[in-house]
Design an enzyme around this catalytic site. Structure first.
Site, mmCIF file in Angstrom:
data_model
loop_
_atom_site.group_PDB
_atom_site.id
_atom_site.type_symbol
_atom_site.label_atom_id
_atom_site.label_comp_id
_atom_site.label_asym_id
_atom_site.label_seq_id
_atom_site.Cartn_x
_atom_site.Cartn_y
_atom_site.Cartn_z
ATOM 1 N N CYS A 1 0.750 -1.233 0.182
ATOM 2 C CA CYS A 1 -0.101 -0.071 0.085
ATOM 3 C C CYS A 1 0.751 1.131 -0.016
ATOM 4 O O CYS A 1 0.742 2.394 -0.621
ATOM 5 C CB CYS A 1 -0.858 0.001 1.145
ATOM 6 N N HIS B 1 -1.955 1.631 7.289
ATOM 7 C CA HIS B 1 -2.209 1.655 5.709
ATOM 8 C C HIS B 1 -2.267 3.098 5.220
ATOM 9 O O HIS B 1 -2.806 4.076 5.733
ATOM 10 C CB HIS B 1 -3.823 0.976 5.797
#
Ligand code: ZN
Length: 337
Positions: free
Chosen positions: A30, A278
């Site tokens: 990510c 994230h």
């Protein structure tokens, strides 16, 4: 005049903004995914990469420059692919940016720029990559007794901005960066003219700004062997105008006072804690005034209000971590014709 490469649609055609597509999350990619989306919308970067012709032997699979170029072209290609960046991730892995490790996006950003510099064989293009991001600053160490000023020029590839507890705004964070610190007591510095340690003032002045301005909001604080995340709110504008933000004492005599303003075009956002998080990205491609939110494979169009939701202030929520601004004169050039 040299023939235009196919990438120039990204820069020169107002009526054909690039389509933003998602990137499959491979392992813990990510962080790289969010950076790739921001690089895809960085005007001028692919243009420089495209002009490089490797001379002599070049092992393509290990070359970050060639793999980044390929990934960015495939991302903007006619046929959508779920993982146009697979070989780029593999290449980073072989260059010590491991795909199964949770990375810090800002560190990876600097590592990629560093690898591009190392692997670029053209001195001119190496300079061009550097110049795209280079913030020139003047370091000062001024003796408070005799006023002798020791000056050293250096540069940054991103602005490291410290956050204060409570609410922050980008403008005051930038002012703080350029505010001189008084060094007294144990922190006194050696003065060449006085020949001994003296109370001093230390700080930076701004000399020049690049086309692409990267701002690093220092949300991760390392204390006593632990890393903690600062969720504090940091507001930032979509247009940044340095001459109105900085005070005369923050800028060097050589700084161009009528400097063009900057437009925000990418925000790399971090959600979660310092231990597990994230990365996602808000991006606004050149030639397109709308914002997009890229969360790995998912991309949706959003509004400026959504981008502002990354100001932070709430524990666990998304927080802007890196801000990328493009100089407006550069952007305007892209829209001419
Ligand atoms: Zn002195």
């Amino acid at each position: 005049m040299s023939e235009r490469t196919p990438t120039c649609w990204l820069i020169h055609r107002r009526d054909y903004a690039p389509i933003i597509r998602g990137l499959w999350n491979s392992g813990l990619s990510c962080c790289v995914n969010a950076l790739l989306q921001s690089m895809f919308t960085t005007e001028g970067l692919l243009d420089i990469l495209d002009r490089w012709k490797p001379s002599g032997h070049c092992e393509e699979r290990n070359n970050v420059l060639l793999q980044l170029r390929k990934a960015l072209h495939t991302m903007g290609g006619e046929r959508p692919q779920p993982d146009p960046h697979r070989e780029f991730l593999d290449c980073l892995h072989r260059n010590s940016i491991h795909r199964t490790v949770q990375h810090d996006a800002h560190e990876v950003f600097l590592s990629i720029l560093n690898l591009l510099q190392q692997q670029m064989t053209s001195t001119q293009l190496k300079e061009e990559i550097l110049d795209l991001y280079k913030v020139n600053i003047e370091g000062h160490m001024r003796c408070s007794v005799c006023t002798f000023d020791h000056e050293v020029n250096s540069y940054l590839l991103s602005f490291p901005l410290a956050l204060r507890e409570g609410q922050n705004n980008l403008e005051t964070c930038l002012q703080s960066f350029f505010t001189f610190q008084e060094l007294t007591g144990e922190d006194e510095c050696y003065c060449e003219r006085c020949g001994k340690k003296q109370p001093s003032a230390q700080g930076f002045k701004l000399r020049s700004l690049p086309k692409i301005l990267c701002i690093h909001l220092k949300r991760f604080r390392h204390e006593d062997g632990f890393t903690r995340k600062l969720y504090n709110q940091v507001t930032f504008p979509d247009t940044l105008n340095f001459p109105t933000i900085l005070k005369p004492e923050h800028i060097s005599e050589v700084f161009q006072k009528d400097h063009s303003p900057y437009s925000l075009y990418a925000v790399v956002e971090h959600s979660g804690s310092a231990i597990f998080g994230h990365y996602t990205a808000f991006i606004r491609p050149p030639g397109d005034h709308s914002w997009h939110y890229a969360n790995d494979s998912l991309v949706r169009q959003v509004k400026w209000d959504d981008v502002q939701s990354s100001y932070g202030g709430k524990k666990g929520g998304g927080t802007a971590y890196m801000l990328l601004y493009r100089r407006q004169d550069h952007e305007d050039q892209g829209f001419s014709g």
